[in-house]
Design an enzyme around this catalytic site. Sequence first.
Site, mmCIF file in Angstrom:
data_model
loop_
_atom_site.group_PDB
_atom_site.id
_atom_site.type_symbol
_atom_site.label_atom_id
_atom_site.label_comp_id
_atom_site.label_asym_id
_atom_site.label_seq_id
_atom_site.Cartn_x
_atom_site.Cartn_y
_atom_site.Cartn_z
ATOM 1 N N TYR A 16 0.823 -1.211 0.000
ATOM 2 C CA TYR A 16 0.000 0.000 0.000
ATOM 3 C C TYR A 16 0.856 1.259 0.000
ATOM 4 C CZ TYR A 16 -4.101 2.912 1.056
ATOM 5 O OH TYR A 16 -5.102 3.852 1.023
ATOM 6 N N LYS A 195 -14.177 -1.916 9.681
ATOM 7 C CA LYS A 195 -14.426 -2.699 8.452
ATOM 8 C C LYS A 195 -13.514 -3.915 8.370
ATOM 9 C CE LYS A 195 -10.651 -1.642 5.887
ATOM 10 N NZ LYS A 195 -9.830 -2.528 5.027
ATOM 11 N N ASP A 248 -15.407 1.367 2.052
ATOM 12 C CA ASP A 248 -14.345 0.434 2.425
ATOM 13 C C ASP A 248 -14.924 -0.886 2.923
ATOM 14 O OD1 ASP A 248 -11.695 -0.206 2.571
ATOM 15 O OD2 ASP A 248 -11.203 1.168 4.204
ATOM 16 N N ARG A 259 -7.214 -9.247 2.384
ATOM 17 C CA ARG A 259 -6.586 -10.252 3.243
ATOM 18 C C ARG A 259 -7.513 -10.643 4.390
ATOM 19 N NH1 ARG A 259 -1.941 -6.820 2.286
ATOM 20 N NH2 ARG A 259 -2.076 -5.867 4.352
ATOM 21 N N ASN A 260 -8.246 -9.673 4.936
ATOM 22 C CA ASN A 260 -9.161 -9.971 6.041
ATOM 23 C C ASN A 260 -10.257 -10.939 5.596
ATOM 24 O OD1 ASN A 260 -8.150 -8.111 8.217
ATOM 25 N ND2 ASN A 260 -8.528 -6.602 6.614
#
Length: 339
Positions: A16, A195, A248, A259-260
Amino acid sequence: MNTINASMTVIGAGSYGTALAITLARNGHHVVLWGHDPAHIATLQADRCNAAFLPDVPFPDTLHLESDLATALAASRNILVVVPSHVFGQVLRQIKPLMRPDARVVWATKGLEAETGRLLQDVAREALGDEIPLAVISGPTFAKELAAGLPTAISLAATDETFADDLQQLLHCGKSFRVYSNPDFIGVQLGGAVKNVIAIGAGMSDGIGFGANARTALITRGLAEMSRLGAALGADPTTFMGMAGLGDLVLTCTDNQSRNRRFGMMLGQGADVQSAQEKIGQVVEGYRNTKEVRELAARVGVEMPITEEIYQVLYCGKNAREAALTLLGRTRKDERSSQ
Protein backbone atom coordinates in the site's frame (compact mmCIF):
# COMPACT_ATOMS: atom_id res chain seq x y z
CA MET A 1 17.75 14.81 -6.55
CA ASN A 2 17.60 17.88 -4.36
CA THR A 3 15.62 16.28 -1.56
CA ILE A 4 14.36 19.64 -0.27
CA ASN A 5 12.02 19.75 -3.28
CA ALA A 6 10.25 16.44 -2.61
CA SER A 7 6.48 16.84 -2.25
CA MET A 8 6.07 13.83 0.04
CA THR A 9 8.06 11.28 2.00
CA VAL A 10 6.28 7.93 2.34
CA ILE A 11 7.20 5.85 5.39
CA GLY A 12 6.50 2.19 4.69
CA ALA A 13 7.43 0.31 1.51
CA GLY A 14 4.87 -2.47 1.62
CA SER A 15 2.23 -2.90 -1.06
CA TYR A 16 0.00 0.00 0.00
CA GLY A 17 2.82 2.42 0.78
CA THR A 18 4.39 1.65 -2.58
CA ALA A 19 1.06 2.10 -4.37
CA LEU A 20 0.50 5.50 -2.78
CA ALA A 21 4.06 6.56 -3.61
CA ILE A 22 3.52 5.52 -7.23
CA THR A 23 0.24 7.45 -7.36
CA LEU A 24 1.86 10.61 -6.03
CA ALA A 25 4.81 10.29 -8.40
CA ARG A 26 2.50 9.63 -11.32
CA ASN A 27 0.87 12.97 -10.52
CA GLY A 28 4.20 14.61 -11.32
CA HIS A 29 5.48 14.99 -7.75
CA HIS A 30 8.91 14.04 -6.46
CA VAL A 31 8.32 11.37 -3.82
CA VAL A 32 10.72 9.62 -1.44
CA LEU A 33 9.82 6.08 -0.37
CA TRP A 34 11.49 4.75 2.78
CA GLY A 35 11.40 1.20 4.16
CA HIS A 36 12.89 -0.24 7.32
CA ASP A 37 14.79 -3.01 5.48
CA PRO A 38 17.78 -1.67 3.49
CA ALA A 39 17.98 -4.88 1.45
CA HIS A 40 14.34 -4.50 0.41
CA ILE A 41 14.91 -0.88 -0.60
CA ALA A 42 18.00 -1.88 -2.58
CA THR A 43 15.93 -4.48 -4.43
CA LEU A 44 13.21 -1.93 -5.21
CA GLN A 45 15.85 0.45 -6.51
CA ALA A 46 17.46 -2.23 -8.68
CA ASP A 47 14.15 -3.52 -10.07
CA ARG A 48 12.42 -0.11 -10.26
CA CYS A 49 9.24 -1.91 -9.19
CA ASN A 50 7.89 -3.75 -6.16
CA ALA A 51 8.24 -7.22 -7.66
CA ALA A 52 6.84 -8.97 -4.59
CA PHE A 53 3.50 -7.14 -4.48
CA LEU A 54 3.14 -4.94 -7.57
CA PRO A 55 5.30 -6.62 -10.23
CA ASP A 56 3.62 -5.10 -13.28
CA VAL A 57 3.85 -1.45 -12.22
CA PRO A 58 7.19 0.26 -12.96
CA PHE A 59 8.20 3.16 -10.74
CA PRO A 60 7.87 6.65 -12.24
CA ASP A 61 11.15 8.52 -12.58
CA THR A 62 10.11 10.91 -9.81
CA LEU A 63 9.83 8.10 -7.22
CA HIS A 64 13.05 7.94 -5.21
CA LEU A 65 14.05 5.08 -2.89
CA GLU A 66 15.80 5.79 0.41
CA SER A 67 17.00 3.49 3.19
CA ASP A 68 18.33 6.22 5.48
CA LEU A 69 15.49 7.55 7.62
CA ALA A 70 17.06 10.93 8.36
CA THR A 71 17.66 11.59 4.67
CA ALA A 72 14.11 10.54 3.81
CA LEU A 73 12.58 12.81 6.43
CA ALA A 74 14.73 15.75 5.36
CA ALA A 75 13.29 15.43 1.86
CA SER A 76 9.86 16.87 2.57
CA ARG A 77 7.74 18.54 5.23
CA ASN A 78 4.86 16.22 4.25
CA ILE A 79 5.19 12.73 5.73
CA LEU A 80 2.81 9.92 4.77
CA VAL A 81 2.95 7.00 7.21
CA VAL A 82 1.80 3.64 5.82
CA VAL A 83 2.69 0.98 8.38
CA PRO A 84 0.69 -1.69 10.26
CA SER A 85 -1.34 -0.31 13.16
CA HIS A 86 0.52 -2.35 15.80
CA VAL A 87 3.80 -0.50 15.04
CA PHE A 88 2.24 2.90 14.31
CA GLY A 89 3.22 4.52 17.61
CA GLN A 90 6.70 3.01 17.50
CA VAL A 91 7.32 4.42 14.02
CA LEU A 92 6.08 7.90 14.99
CA ARG A 93 8.38 7.97 18.00
CA GLN A 94 11.23 6.92 15.71
CA ILE A 95 10.65 9.68 13.16
CA LYS A 96 9.82 12.51 15.60
CA PRO A 97 13.41 13.66 16.35
CA LEU A 98 14.36 13.48 12.66
CA MET A 99 11.45 15.45 11.18
CA ARG A 100 11.81 18.96 9.81
CA PRO A 101 10.55 21.79 12.04
CA ASP A 102 7.72 22.48 9.58
CA ALA A 103 6.70 18.80 9.27
CA ARG A 104 3.11 17.67 8.75
CA VAL A 105 2.05 14.04 9.17
CA VAL A 106 -0.68 12.09 7.39
CA TRP A 107 -1.31 8.37 7.72
CA ALA A 108 -3.02 5.71 5.66
CA THR A 109 -2.77 3.13 8.44
CA LYS A 110 -6.13 1.56 9.28
CA GLY A 111 -6.79 0.31 12.78
CA LEU A 112 -6.47 1.18 16.45
CA GLU A 113 -3.51 1.08 18.78
CA ALA A 114 -2.52 -2.45 19.76
CA GLU A 115 -3.57 -3.50 23.27
CA THR A 116 -5.19 -0.15 24.22
CA GLY A 117 -7.73 0.28 21.40
CA ARG A 118 -6.96 4.00 21.21
CA LEU A 119 -7.64 5.97 18.05
CA LEU A 120 -4.48 6.61 16.06
CA GLN A 121 -4.97 10.37 16.45
CA ASP A 122 -4.38 9.94 20.20
CA VAL A 123 -1.28 7.87 19.54
CA ALA A 124 -0.01 10.50 17.10
CA ARG A 125 -0.59 13.38 19.50
CA GLU A 126 1.23 11.54 22.28
CA ALA A 127 4.19 10.72 20.02
CA LEU A 128 4.44 13.97 18.05
CA GLY A 129 3.03 16.67 20.31
CA ASP A 130 0.17 19.11 19.87
CA GLU A 131 1.66 21.48 17.30
CA ILE A 132 2.16 19.22 14.27
CA PRO A 133 -0.73 19.18 11.77
CA LEU A 134 -2.22 15.71 11.39
CA ALA A 135 -4.33 14.06 8.72
CA VAL A 136 -5.70 10.65 7.77
CA ILE A 137 -6.70 9.13 4.44
CA SER A 138 -9.00 6.13 4.27
CA GLY A 139 -11.33 4.41 1.88
CA PRO A 140 -11.79 1.49 -0.53
CA THR A 141 -8.30 1.07 -1.92
CA PHE A 142 -6.70 -2.18 -2.99
CA ALA A 143 -3.01 -1.53 -3.60
CA LYS A 144 -2.84 -3.34 -6.96
CA GLU A 145 -5.70 -1.35 -8.47
CA LEU A 146 -4.44 1.96 -7.08
CA ALA A 147 -0.93 1.33 -8.41
CA ALA A 148 -2.32 0.32 -11.80
CA GLY A 149 -4.08 3.66 -12.09
CA LEU A 150 -7.59 2.21 -11.96
CA PRO A 151 -10.31 4.62 -10.74
CA THR A 152 -10.26 4.97 -6.95
CA ALA A 153 -11.82 7.34 -4.40
CA ILE A 154 -10.93 7.98 -0.75
CA SER A 155 -11.78 10.26 2.17
CA LEU A 156 -9.35 12.73 3.75
CA ALA A 157 -9.66 14.37 7.17
CA ALA A 158 -7.18 16.72 8.82
CA THR A 159 -6.73 18.83 11.92
CA ASP A 160 -5.59 21.76 9.80
CA GLU A 161 -7.59 23.15 6.87
CA THR A 162 -4.51 24.27 4.96
CA PHE A 163 -2.96 20.81 5.30
CA ALA A 164 -6.20 19.23 4.09
CA ASP A 165 -6.27 21.48 1.02
CA ASP A 166 -2.60 20.79 0.24
CA LEU A 167 -3.04 17.04 0.56
CA GLN A 168 -6.14 17.03 -1.60
CA GLN A 169 -4.21 18.87 -4.29
CA LEU A 170 -1.23 16.52 -4.03
CA LEU A 171 -3.24 13.31 -4.15
CA HIS A 172 -6.19 14.16 -6.36
CA CYS A 173 -5.89 13.09 -9.99
CA GLY A 174 -8.84 13.73 -12.28
CA LYS A 175 -7.98 10.67 -14.38
CA SER A 176 -7.98 8.04 -11.65
CA PHE A 177 -7.79 9.15 -8.01
CA ARG A 178 -10.58 11.18 -6.42
CA VAL A 179 -10.04 12.58 -2.91
CA TYR A 180 -13.03 13.75 -0.87
CA SER A 181 -12.36 16.04 2.08
CA ASN A 182 -14.25 15.34 5.31
CA PRO A 183 -14.02 17.31 8.57
CA ASP A 184 -14.85 14.22 10.66
CA PHE A 185 -11.39 13.21 11.89
CA ILE A 186 -12.73 10.53 14.24
CA GLY A 187 -15.14 8.94 11.77
CA VAL A 188 -12.64 8.63 8.93
CA GLN A 189 -10.22 6.83 11.27
CA LEU A 190 -12.79 4.55 12.85
CA GLY A 191 -14.30 3.21 9.63
CA GLY A 192 -11.01 1.67 8.54
CA ALA A 193 -10.64 -0.24 11.80
CA VAL A 194 -14.16 -1.64 12.10
CA LYS A 195 -14.43 -2.70 8.45
CA ASN A 196 -11.42 -4.98 8.92
CA VAL A 197 -13.32 -6.87 11.61
CA ILE A 198 -16.55 -7.18 9.64
CA ALA A 199 -14.62 -8.36 6.56
CA ILE A 200 -13.34 -11.32 8.56
CA GLY A 201 -16.94 -12.12 9.46
CA ALA A 202 -18.07 -11.87 5.85
CA GLY A 203 -15.24 -14.19 4.86
CA MET A 204 -16.25 -16.68 7.54
CA SER A 205 -19.83 -16.65 6.27
CA ASP A 206 -18.74 -17.33 2.71
CA GLY A 207 -16.26 -19.97 3.86
CA ILE A 208 -19.06 -21.80 5.64
CA GLY A 209 -21.13 -21.52 2.47
CA PHE A 210 -23.96 -19.33 3.72
CA GLY A 211 -24.28 -17.39 0.46
CA ALA A 212 -24.91 -13.84 -0.70
CA ASN A 213 -27.92 -13.18 1.54
CA ALA A 214 -25.93 -13.82 4.70
CA ARG A 215 -22.94 -11.83 3.47
CA THR A 216 -25.14 -8.83 2.72
CA ALA A 217 -26.81 -9.08 6.12
CA LEU A 218 -23.39 -9.08 7.79
CA ILE A 219 -22.30 -6.02 5.84
CA THR A 220 -25.48 -4.15 6.72
CA ARG A 221 -25.45 -5.03 10.41
CA GLY A 222 -21.70 -4.44 10.49
CA LEU A 223 -22.34 -0.93 9.23
CA ALA A 224 -24.83 -0.49 12.07
CA GLU A 225 -22.15 -1.54 14.59
CA MET A 226 -19.68 0.87 13.02
CA SER A 227 -22.19 3.72 13.19
CA ARG A 228 -23.13 3.03 16.83
CA LEU A 229 -19.51 3.01 17.93
CA GLY A 230 -18.83 6.16 15.94
CA ALA A 231 -21.77 7.98 17.52
CA ALA A 232 -20.50 7.08 21.00
CA LEU A 233 -17.10 8.56 20.13
CA GLY A 234 -18.52 11.77 18.66
CA ALA A 235 -18.20 10.95 14.95
CA ASP A 236 -20.62 12.25 12.33
CA PRO A 237 -23.01 9.41 11.35
CA THR A 238 -22.99 10.53 7.71
CA THR A 239 -19.27 9.75 7.48
CA PHE A 240 -20.05 6.04 7.62
CA MET A 241 -22.13 6.32 4.46
CA GLY A 242 -19.04 7.59 2.61
CA MET A 243 -15.76 6.19 1.34
CA ALA A 244 -14.18 5.57 4.75
CA GLY A 245 -17.25 3.70 5.99
CA LEU A 246 -19.63 1.94 3.62
CA GLY A 247 -17.23 2.18 0.68
CA ASP A 248 -14.34 0.43 2.43
CA LEU A 249 -16.69 -2.01 4.13
CA VAL A 250 -18.28 -3.22 0.89
CA LEU A 251 -14.91 -3.54 -0.83
CA THR A 252 -13.23 -5.62 1.84
CA CYS A 253 -16.26 -7.82 2.48
CA THR A 254 -16.86 -8.76 -1.15
CA ASP A 255 -13.53 -9.05 -2.96
CA ASN A 256 -10.86 -11.69 -2.44
CA GLN A 257 -8.07 -9.15 -2.76
CA SER A 258 -8.93 -8.41 0.89
CA ARG A 259 -6.59 -10.25 3.24
CA ASN A 260 -9.16 -9.97 6.04
CA ARG A 261 -11.86 -11.58 3.90
CA ARG A 262 -9.55 -14.41 2.75
CA PHE A 263 -8.48 -15.00 6.34
CA GLY A 264 -12.11 -15.28 7.40
CA MET A 265 -12.90 -17.65 4.53
CA MET A 266 -10.18 -20.03 5.68
CA LEU A 267 -11.58 -19.97 9.21
CA GLY A 268 -15.06 -20.66 7.86
CA GLN A 269 -13.66 -23.64 5.97
CA GLY A 270 -12.19 -25.07 9.16
CA ALA A 271 -8.63 -23.73 9.27
CA ASP A 272 -7.18 -22.64 12.61
CA VAL A 273 -6.15 -19.03 13.19
CA GLN A 274 -2.39 -19.59 13.00
CA SER A 275 -2.41 -21.60 9.78
CA ALA A 276 -4.79 -19.13 8.13
CA GLN A 277 -2.49 -16.23 9.00
CA GLU A 278 0.52 -18.12 7.68
CA LYS A 279 -1.23 -18.84 4.39
CA ILE A 280 -2.06 -15.16 3.89
CA GLY A 281 1.64 -14.29 4.20
CA GLN A 282 1.04 -10.61 5.01
CA VAL A 283 -0.34 -8.71 8.00
CA VAL A 284 -4.04 -9.41 8.61
CA GLU A 285 -4.98 -6.14 10.30
CA GLY A 286 -8.41 -7.38 11.27
CA TYR A 287 -6.97 -9.99 13.62
CA ARG A 288 -5.63 -7.38 16.04
CA ASN A 289 -8.36 -4.89 15.18
CA THR A 290 -11.01 -7.30 16.44
CA LYS A 291 -9.57 -7.30 19.94
CA GLU A 292 -8.99 -3.55 19.88
CA VAL A 293 -12.46 -2.66 18.57
CA ARG A 294 -14.06 -4.96 21.14
CA GLU A 295 -12.14 -3.27 23.96
CA LEU A 296 -13.02 0.20 22.68
CA ALA A 297 -16.70 -0.71 22.40
CA ALA A 298 -16.73 -2.07 25.95
CA ARG A 299 -15.07 1.09 27.21
CA VAL A 300 -17.78 3.34 25.76
CA GLY A 301 -20.67 0.94 26.43
CA VAL A 302 -21.59 0.00 22.85
CA GLU A 303 -22.90 -3.47 22.05
CA MET A 304 -21.29 -5.00 18.92
CA PRO A 305 -22.53 -8.60 18.61
CA ILE A 306 -20.83 -9.37 15.28
CA THR A 307 -17.51 -8.10 16.59
CA GLU A 308 -18.01 -10.14 19.76
CA GLU A 309 -18.59 -13.39 17.90
CA ILE A 310 -15.60 -12.82 15.63
CA TYR A 311 -13.52 -12.21 18.76
CA GLN A 312 -14.77 -15.51 20.20
CA VAL A 313 -13.58 -17.33 17.07
CA LEU A 314 -10.19 -15.60 16.88
CA TYR A 315 -9.23 -15.57 20.54
CA CYS A 316 -11.39 -18.14 22.36
CA GLY A 317 -11.44 -21.05 19.92
CA LYS A 318 -15.12 -20.89 19.04
CA ASN A 319 -16.15 -22.59 15.81
CA ALA A 320 -17.10 -20.18 13.01
CA ARG A 321 -20.38 -21.95 12.28
CA GLU A 322 -21.28 -21.91 15.97
CA ALA A 323 -20.56 -18.18 16.10
CA ALA A 324 -22.84 -17.60 13.12
CA LEU A 325 -25.63 -19.59 14.75
CA THR A 326 -25.23 -17.54 17.92
CA LEU A 327 -25.84 -14.38 15.92
CA LEU A 328 -28.85 -15.88 14.16
CA GLY A 329 -30.28 -17.01 17.48
CA ARG A 330 -30.25 -13.58 19.11
CA THR A 331 -33.58 -12.29 20.38
CA ARG A 332 -35.80 -10.37 17.96
CA LYS A 333 -35.13 -6.64 17.73
CA ASP A 334 -36.21 -3.49 15.95
CA GLU A 335 -33.78 -2.90 13.08
CA ARG A 336 -33.22 0.63 14.40
CA SER A 337 -32.34 -0.61 17.87
CA SER A 338 -29.08 0.49 19.49
CA GLN A 339 -28.19 -3.16 20.09
